[in-house]
Design an enzyme around this catalytic site. Structure first.
Site, mmCIF file in Angstrom:
data_model
loop_
_atom_site.group_PDB
_atom_site.id
_atom_site.type_symbol
_atom_site.label_atom_id
_atom_site.label_comp_id
_atom_site.label_asym_id
_atom_site.label_seq_id
_atom_site.Cartn_x
_atom_site.Cartn_y
_atom_site.Cartn_z
ATOM 1 N N ASP A 1 13.986 2.521 17.815
ATOM 2 C CA ASP A 1 14.135 2.098 19.189
ATOM 3 C C ASP A 1 12.684 2.153 19.863
ATOM 4 O O ASP A 1 11.922 3.116 19.379
ATOM 5 C CB ASP A 1 15.246 2.793 19.963
ATOM 6 C CG ASP A 1 14.712 4.342 20.301
ATOM 7 O OD1 ASP A 1 14.521 4.758 19.522
ATOM 8 O OD2 ASP A 1 15.127 4.666 21.539
ATOM 9 N N GLU B 1 15.668 7.444 20.655
ATOM 10 C CA GLU B 1 14.630 8.488 21.083
ATOM 11 C C GLU B 1 14.109 8.290 22.302
ATOM 12 O O GLU B 1 13.775 9.171 23.092
ATOM 13 C CB GLU B 1 13.517 8.433 19.901
ATOM 14 C CG GLU B 1 12.757 9.671 19.826
ATOM 15 C CD GLU B 1 11.469 9.683 20.843
ATOM 16 O OE1 GLU B 1 10.934 10.743 20.963
ATOM 17 O OE2 GLU B 1 11.127 8.556 21.099
#
Lengths: 474, 474
Positions: free
Chosen positions: B97, B162
């Site tokens: 991400d 994250e």
């Protein structure tokens, strides 16, 4: 004028008056949203058509482009009703633009649909200022229905940029002072509310306002707080320091010298405030406002007789949300100061700049500061012994069966002062709504009784003016 | 392993490696934007397909719903490459991400289109962390192309949350510690950058982080600053007072007791920092960051060895823009604290709460305060004498022809500490990009030489591990 017939017509036509307000509310004339500028202009055309149906000669006065944009400013609406040299001419001011509103903000109903419940009319603009505006048309319809002559000449001067700084208004006013407005004998402005929640009052005074943007610029980009925290000068740290140095949590301004020109409140004045018919609900505005002061007089003094400073926003100057844990590179802080007699806007501005600059220097920041006073206007204080005020007081007594106490307002209406200064005529502030109407907030409303009674007040006010005018000429 | 053949293959396949990164960048896998959650999941499937093409056994491990929402969390990607009981197993951590990005924020090119210029690759995620992630696939392709056996077993453990708090990661890690991860001998994490802008370095330490939201709630609605300014307790005034009491403009934390546990910086340490190959540009991160300290060592100390406190945002808790001159009814202030050895997160949290509550009491506000520590994790400090670090140092020496200085990072990677605590294995932080890559900011980039050389470093790191493993077993 036949008082009874006129009032019967007002009562008879209630359904029509609600339909007129419904039509007005449905046009989302939000002057501060570029995407709704077309609707704001549409609103002007709607009003023009309504006015023309009552034989008013209407001109839409263009005000050019909004500075810094490609947007046309909403036009002024200039309307002449009656031209009898034997009658006084009253300038009617109101505004047809409104504050932003959306269901997202927490409205219970669509703000652009007039919603009736428990004798209350809900919708954006019901109280500020479409209700009071269309009431002049309602009044004309009642005069027509009752076969009564309107006792004064009316010069409508309606604005579409009031909620967005009244851009272009002052120039247009000066422009028309010796033309369209050359015969004006007094001004009536309906962009105010009662101070009390239970009975009519009439304000004679308004606070002034200075609105500031302070910008602090640091790094070229937002920085990662892990990688740079502790190593760089952070604009937000500077900003909260500057903002926090302006006012304390008890509402006291911390700018040296700012209270010097404020008139002392006398014991007599304090006593009179304690006696005013203002309930705790009215003082609180119905918003659960966390009042600072226990005594009624102290709350009133804090609103009417003392300056205040409110911190509005601290916003990222870079568009977009940015990362949650970033160090914002550039910020703008917004605050405003409300001033009271005899503070001078220019002197206040000089004190504010001196203070912020000195404070910023103390911070030893590596960032850059810009102070911008976006807007300033002085307070307003009017002569209530004038026939214009006396006519309004009488009209309210006859309609509501109560003598309206003379009050002040904590808010600011810069254009009221402009009209007073440019036209050099008495400016009446004639309230329609209540302090709990939620103007500029969610679920704005206007009580039906306020809406309908204001039509009667308008008509009687004109009659009382005509009577005083005849006396004066006799 | 034939070093020369492997490196030749890396050089030969450059165009393919850029295509792979281009495909990865085009999927806007922004985990923090609900509207892009589907893209984040799509990213997981894209990686799964790429991995399977290299014979990796892949499982997408669902993590359930994001708490408080209807959104599925992005899955963990568990991938097993090799299963030789004679080889060590290296757990590879990276995240798929990315941070939000849009042209509006000031990007020169579309952040979701890989753009090449002057030997630099631009796009959101090039450096953090899609470049480092797809490089593991690039490495496998180079091994394949060179007909070389991958010298260790790889256990991929790739995350998609994250940039949004690694929600669900710790539980999943504990869940898999004795299952998928039961054979792991060491961990390699590529979510870091060089400390220097001119040469590779390897970090051994990270700061911890505590992230706070403080909410102040006053009136039920935003209030008109004219009508209520001076009369009510304003949340923004309280907020800037609290925020301003946390840190001074020179970056010093003002929370009593917060420095008590911080290890003193020795003279020797200070001298070593002054000698590090860190240019002013690297320290400044290329963002014109307005450094507070004149000396290099002081800047390094402020990032690596001292706590910091950054004020991120003060936001209106009520949705919608609200009126410019309103008194906001409820606000949230966001800030975070970075911690260093030997500060304990729980102790810091207690000090922060004590301080804010005491300060708020002093303000005598009528408003309500809520303090929420949304997230906390301790600092990280690793043993660099371990074969895992020594293999990486050697791999960098062979690729870049320079010995990487051992450094720290000002940022925080809570999951690095989680992996160390749960798996009880050495966790290597292996950097790919540079401090000036603009991660979490606009125009994020990765130099081509960093991208391609990292592939060689990865391969040689695995070879060096295998060599040390054989020695150890012999």
């Amino acid at each position: 004028m036949d008082y009874v017939k006129f009032c019967e017509s007002v009562d008879k036509l209630q359904a029509r008056f609600i339909d007129r307000l419904r039509d007005a509310i449905e046009i989302p004339s939000v002057s501060s949203e570029p995407g709704r500028r077309a609707d704001t202009v549409k609103m002007a055309h709607w009003i023009k058509a309504e006015m023309e149906a009552f034989g008013i000669q209407v001109r839409l006065k263009p005000l050019g482009k909004e500075p810094g944009t490609d947007l046309d400013l909403p036009p002024l609406i200039l309307g002449q009703h009656g031209n009898d040299p034997d009658k006084p001419t009253i300038m009617v001011y109101s505004h047809y633009d409104v504050q932003p509103a959306s269901l997202q903000d927490g409205w219970e109903h669509d703000p652009w649909t007039l919603t009736e419940s428990n004798e209350v009319l809900h919708g954006r603009g019901t109280s500020d200022d479409k209700g009071p505006l269309v009431n002049w048309l309602n009044m004309l319809e009642a005069f027509q229905d009752a076969n009564q002559e309107v006792p004064v000449n009316l010069a409508f001067f309606l604005e579409g940029m009031e909620e967005n700084g009244s851009v272009g208004f002052r120039d247009a006013l000066e422009d028309e002072a010796n033309q369209f407005l050359s015969d004006v004998d007094a001004v009536c402005l309906t962009d105010v509310a009662w101070a009390s929640n239970t009975q009519p009052t009439i304000p004679r005074g308004l606070r002034g306002v200075l609105f500031y943007r302070i910008a602090i610029r640091g790094a070229q980009e937002d920085a990662h707080s892990g990688l740079f925290g502790g190593a760089i000068s952070e604009p937000m740290t500077d900003m909260v320091n500057l903002m926090g140095s302006l006012v304390d949590p008890q509402g006291k301004l911390l700018i040296p010298g700012v209270y010097n020109a404020v008139l002392e409140v006398t014991d007599e004045e304090r006593e009179s405030y304690e006696k005013l018919p203002l309930t705790p609900e009215a003082l609180d505005g119905g918003i659960g406002g966390r009042l600072l002061h226990a005594m009624k007089a102290e709350t009133i003094i804090s609103k009417w007789r003392q300056p205040s400073l409110s911190l509005h926003r601290i916003e990222n100057l870079k568009p977009g949300p940015g990362a949650t844990t970033s160090i914002p590179a550039a910020l703008v802080g917004k605050f405003s100061i409300r001033t009271v007699p005899r503070m001078e806007a220019n002197e206040v501005d000089a004190l504010v700049r001196q203070h912020i600059e000195a404070r910023f220097k103390q911070l030893q920041s590596k960032n850059e500061l810009d102070i911008d006073c976006v807007h300033q206007s002085d307070w307003f204080y009017e002569d209530v012994d004038h026939w214009n005020y006396q006519a309004a007081i009488k009209a309210i007594e006859r309609t509501w069966d109560v003598t309206p106490p003379i009050t002040c307002e904590g808010g600011s209406i810069p254009i009221a002062l402009d009209m007073k200064k440019v036209l050099k005529k008495n400016v009446l502030l004639l309230p329609v709504g209540r302090p709990t109407d939620g103007i500029h907030s969610v679920n704005e409303k206007l009580d039906k009784i306020n809406y309908f009674n204001a039509i009667k007040v308008y008509g009687l006010y004109l009659e009382e003016i005509a009577a005083r005018w005849q006396e004066k000429r006799a």
